[in-house]
Design a protein around this motif. Structure first.
Motif, PDB file in Angstrom:
ATOM      1  N   ASP A 171       1.853 -45.382 -83.097  1.00  0.00           N
ATOM      2  CA  ASP A 171       2.220 -44.892 -81.769  1.00  0.00           C
ATOM      3  C   ASP A 171       3.513 -44.079 -81.869  1.00  0.00           C
ATOM      4  OD1 ASP A 171       4.293 -46.754 -81.979  1.00  0.00           O
ATOM      5  OD2 ASP A 171       3.419 -48.145 -80.522  1.00  0.00           O
ATOM      6  N   ASN A 172       4.045 -43.653 -80.731  1.00  0.00           N
ATOM      7  CA  ASN A 172       5.257 -42.819 -80.718  1.00  0.00           C
ATOM      8  C   ASN A 172       6.487 -43.524 -81.279  1.00  0.00           C
ATOM      9  OD1 ASN A 172       3.804 -40.751 -79.599  1.00  0.00           O
ATOM     10  ND2 ASN A 172       4.366 -41.250 -77.501  1.00  0.00           N
ATOM     11  N   GLN A 173       6.493 -44.844 -81.259  1.00  0.00           N
ATOM     12  CA  GLN A 173       7.616 -45.608 -81.814  1.00  0.00           C
ATOM     13  C   GLN A 173       7.405 -45.969 -83.291  1.00  0.00           C
ATOM     14  OE1 GLN A 173       6.156 -46.670 -78.711  1.00  0.00           O
ATOM     15  NE2 GLN A 173       7.647 -45.305 -77.749  1.00  0.00           N
ATOM     16  N   GLY A 174       6.284 -45.550 -83.864  1.00  0.00           N
ATOM     17  CA  GLY A 174       6.008 -45.797 -85.269  1.00  0.00           C
ATOM     18  C   GLY A 174       5.305 -47.112 -85.545  1.00  0.00           C
ATOM     19  N   HIS A 175       4.936 -47.851 -84.499  1.00  0.00           N
ATOM     20  CA  HIS A 175       4.228 -49.118 -84.683  1.00  0.00           C
ATOM     21  C   HIS A 175       2.740 -48.865 -84.941  1.00  0.00           C
ATOM     22  CE1 HIS A 175       7.691 -50.357 -82.079  1.00  0.00           C
ATOM     23  NE2 HIS A 175       7.823 -51.164 -83.136  1.00  0.00           N
ATOM     24  N   LEU A 176       2.174 -49.625 -85.854  1.00  0.00           N
ATOM     25  CA  LEU A 176       0.762 -49.498 -86.181  1.00  0.00           C
ATOM     26  C   LEU A 176      -0.071 -50.143 -85.076  1.00  0.00           C
ATOM     27  CD1 LEU A 176      -0.950 -48.341 -88.445  1.00  0.00           C
ATOM     28  CD2 LEU A 176      -0.956 -50.593 -89.500  1.00  0.00           C
ATOM     29  N   ARG A 177      -1.020 -49.405 -84.515  1.00  0.00           N
ATOM     30  CA  ARG A 177      -1.871 -49.874 -83.419  1.00  0.00           C
ATOM     31  C   ARG A 177      -3.333 -49.596 -83.758  1.00  0.00           C
ATOM     32  NH1 ARG A 177       1.772 -52.794 -80.847  1.00  0.00           N
ATOM     33  NH2 ARG A 177       3.507 -51.569 -80.066  1.00  0.00           N
ATOM     34  N   VAL A 178      -4.218 -50.266 -83.049  1.00  0.00           N
ATOM     35  CA  VAL A 178      -5.649 -50.016 -83.197  1.00  0.00           C
ATOM     36  C   VAL A 178      -6.020 -48.871 -82.259  1.00  0.00           C
ATOM     37  CG1 VAL A 178      -7.975 -50.969 -82.948  1.00  0.00           C
ATOM     38  CG2 VAL A 178      -6.113 -52.417 -83.776  1.00  0.00           C
ATOM     39  N   TRP A 179      -6.647 -47.821 -82.807  1.00  0.00           N
ATOM     40  CA  TRP A 179      -7.141 -46.671 -82.046  1.00  0.00           C
ATOM     41  C   TRP A 179      -8.633 -46.878 -81.867  1.00  0.00           C
ATOM     42  CZ3 TRP A 179     -10.862 -42.983 -82.607  1.00  0.00           C
ATOM     43  CH2 TRP A 179     -10.732 -41.811 -81.872  1.00  0.00           C
ATOM     44  N   ARG A 180      -9.103 -46.801 -80.602  1.00  0.00           N
ATOM     45  CA  ARG A 180     -10.520 -47.020 -80.322  1.00  0.00           C
ATOM     46  C   ARG A 180     -11.046 -45.939 -79.385  1.00  0.00           C
ATOM     47  NH1 ARG A 180      -9.437 -52.641 -77.830  1.00  0.00           N
ATOM     48  NH2 ARG A 180      -7.580 -51.448 -77.366  1.00  0.00           N
ATOM     49  N   ARG A 181     -12.295 -45.527 -79.619  1.00  0.00           N
ATOM     50  CA  ARG A 181     -12.970 -44.567 -78.747  1.00  0.00           C
ATOM     51  C   ARG A 181     -14.228 -45.227 -78.208  1.00  0.00           C
ATOM     52  NH1 ARG A 181     -16.516 -39.616 -80.150  1.00  0.00           N
ATOM     53  NH2 ARG A 181     -16.492 -40.682 -82.129  1.00  0.00           N
ATOM     54  N   PHE A 182     -14.385 -45.194 -76.880  1.00  0.00           N
ATOM     55  CA  PHE A 182     -15.520 -45.807 -76.213  1.00  0.00           C
ATOM     56  C   PHE A 182     -16.320 -44.759 -75.449  1.00  0.00           C
ATOM     57  CE2 PHE A 182     -12.238 -49.087 -76.377  1.00  0.00           C
ATOM     58  CZ  PHE A 182     -12.935 -50.160 -76.896  1.00  0.00           C
ATOM     59  N   LEU A 183     -17.630 -44.960 -75.369  1.00  0.00           N
ATOM     60  CA  LEU A 183     -18.511 -44.146 -74.539  1.00  0.00           C
ATOM     61  C   LEU A 183     -19.182 -45.057 -73.516  1.00  0.00           C
ATOM     62  CD1 LEU A 183     -20.379 -41.915 -77.148  1.00  0.00           C
ATOM     63  CD2 LEU A 183     -18.380 -41.331 -75.791  1.00  0.00           C
ATOM     64  N   PHE A 184     -19.467 -44.494 -72.342  1.00  0.00           N
ATOM     65  CA  PHE A 184     -20.160 -45.251 -71.310  1.00  0.00           C
ATOM     66  C   PHE A 184     -20.911 -44.274 -70.414  1.00  0.00           C
ATOM     67  CE2 PHE A 184     -15.908 -44.274 -69.881  1.00  0.00           C
ATOM     68  CZ  PHE A 184     -16.083 -43.798 -68.587  1.00  0.00           C
ATOM     69  N   ASP A 185     -21.911 -44.780 -69.716  1.00  0.00           N
ATOM     70  CA  ASP A 185     -22.671 -43.975 -68.760  1.00  0.00           C
ATOM     71  C   ASP A 185     -22.231 -44.366 -67.355  1.00  0.00           C
ATOM     72  OD1 ASP A 185     -24.136 -42.660 -70.709  1.00  0.00           O
ATOM     73  OD2 ASP A 185     -25.731 -44.157 -70.707  1.00  0.00           O
ATOM     74  N   PHE A 186     -22.152 -43.359 -66.477  1.00  0.00           N
ATOM     75  CA  PHE A 186     -21.729 -43.619 -65.103  1.00  0.00           C
ATOM     76  C   PHE A 186     -22.509 -42.739 -64.145  1.00  0.00           C
ATOM     77  CE2 PHE A 186     -19.207 -39.961 -66.251  1.00  0.00           C
ATOM     78  CZ  PHE A 186     -19.082 -39.236 -65.083  1.00  0.00           C
ATOM     79  N   THR A 187     -22.427 -43.064 -62.872  1.00  0.00           N
ATOM     80  CA  THR A 187     -23.020 -42.252 -61.819  1.00  0.00           C
ATOM     81  C   THR A 187     -22.058 -42.207 -60.641  1.00  0.00           C
ATOM     82  OG1 THR A 187     -24.948 -41.889 -60.413  1.00  0.00           O
ATOM     83  CG2 THR A 187     -24.293 -44.170 -60.757  1.00  0.00           C
ATOM     84  N   ALA A 188     -22.108 -41.127 -59.905  1.00  0.00           N
ATOM     85  CA  ALA A 188     -21.305 -41.006 -58.692  1.00  0.00           C
ATOM     86  C   ALA A 188     -22.197 -41.070 -57.459  1.00  0.00           C
ATOM     87  CB  ALA A 188     -20.517 -39.702 -58.695  1.00  0.00           C
ATOM     88  N   THR A 189     -23.450 -40.646 -57.608  1.00  0.00           N
ATOM     89  CA  THR A 189     -24.368 -40.584 -56.468  1.00  0.00           C
ATOM     90  C   THR A 189     -25.462 -41.636 -56.537  1.00  0.00           C
ATOM     91  OG1 THR A 189     -25.838 -39.031 -57.581  1.00  0.00           O
ATOM     92  CG2 THR A 189     -24.020 -38.089 -56.297  1.00  0.00           C
ATOM     93  N   GLY A 190     -25.644 -42.264 -57.692  1.00  0.00           N
ATOM     94  CA  GLY A 190     -26.734 -43.211 -57.881  1.00  0.00           C
ATOM     95  C   GLY A 190     -28.020 -42.557 -58.341  1.00  0.00           C
ATOM     96  N   GLU A 191     -28.037 -41.238 -58.443  1.00  0.00           N
ATOM     97  CA  GLU A 191     -29.254 -40.523 -58.822  1.00  0.00           C
ATOM     98  C   GLU A 191     -29.196 -39.929 -60.225  1.00  0.00           C
ATOM     99  OE1 GLU A 191     -30.003 -37.597 -55.861  1.00  0.00           O
ATOM    100  OE2 GLU A 191     -29.961 -39.048 -54.233  1.00  0.00           O
ATOM    101  N   GLU A 192     -28.018 -39.568 -60.691  1.00  0.00           N
ATOM    102  CA  GLU A 192     -27.891 -38.900 -61.985  1.00  0.00           C
ATOM    103  C   GLU A 192     -26.985 -39.688 -62.909  1.00  0.00           C
ATOM    104  OE1 GLU A 192     -26.443 -35.700 -59.924  1.00  0.00           O
ATOM    105  OE2 GLU A 192     -28.331 -34.624 -59.761  1.00  0.00           O
ATOM    106  N   ARG A 193     -27.205 -39.520 -64.206  1.00  0.00           N
ATOM    107  CA  ARG A 193     -26.457 -40.235 -65.235  1.00  0.00           C
ATOM    108  C   ARG A 193     -25.573 -39.250 -65.987  1.00  0.00           C
ATOM    109  NH1 ARG A 193     -27.570 -45.054 -68.507  1.00  0.00           N
ATOM    110  NH2 ARG A 193     -29.130 -45.505 -66.927  1.00  0.00           N
ATOM    111  N   TYR A 194     -24.324 -39.651 -66.196  1.00  0.00           N
ATOM    112  CA  TYR A 194     -23.360 -38.832 -66.926  1.00  0.00           C
ATOM    113  C   TYR A 194     -22.660 -39.711 -67.963  1.00  0.00           C
ATOM    114  CZ  TYR A 194     -23.981 -35.913 -62.803  1.00  0.00           C
ATOM    115  OH  TYR A 194     -24.514 -35.170 -61.795  1.00  0.00           O
TER     116      TYR A 194
END
Length: 64
Positions: free
Chosen positions: A20-43
Motif C-alpha cells: 500500500d502507500n505506506q509500504g505495508h504488504l496487503r492482499v490485492w483482490r479483484r472480484f466480478l459480480f452480476d447486477f441489475t438496475a431495472t430487473g430486466e437486464e444483466r450487467y
C-alpha cells in the motif's frame, strides 16, 4: 448505487500481494459480480480491494 446483486454471488478473479502507500504488504483482490438496475437486464461489475479497502469499483453502463 441503487442496483441489485444477481445470483447472490461475487467471484474472486485475481489474488496477489501488493504494497500500500505506506509500504505495508496487503492482499490485492479483484472480484466480478452480476447486477441489475431495472430487473430486466444483466450487467457486470468489478471491484478491486487492497486489504480491507476498496480502491476501484466499476459498473458497466446500464439503464436506470
Amino acid at each position: 448505487m441503487d442496483v441489485m446483486l444477481l445470483d447472490d454471488a461475487v467471484y474472486l478473479r485475481g489474488l496477489w500481494f501488493k504494497r500500500d502507500n505506506q509500504g505495508h504488504l496487503r492482499v490485492w483482490r479483484r472480484f466480478l459480480f452480476d447486477f441489475t438496475a431495472t430487473g430486466e437486464e444483466r450487467y457486470t461489475g468489478r471491484v478491486i480491494m487492497l486489504g480491507a479497502s476498496i480502491i476501484h469499483m466499476e459498473l458497466e453502463p446500464h439503464r436506470f
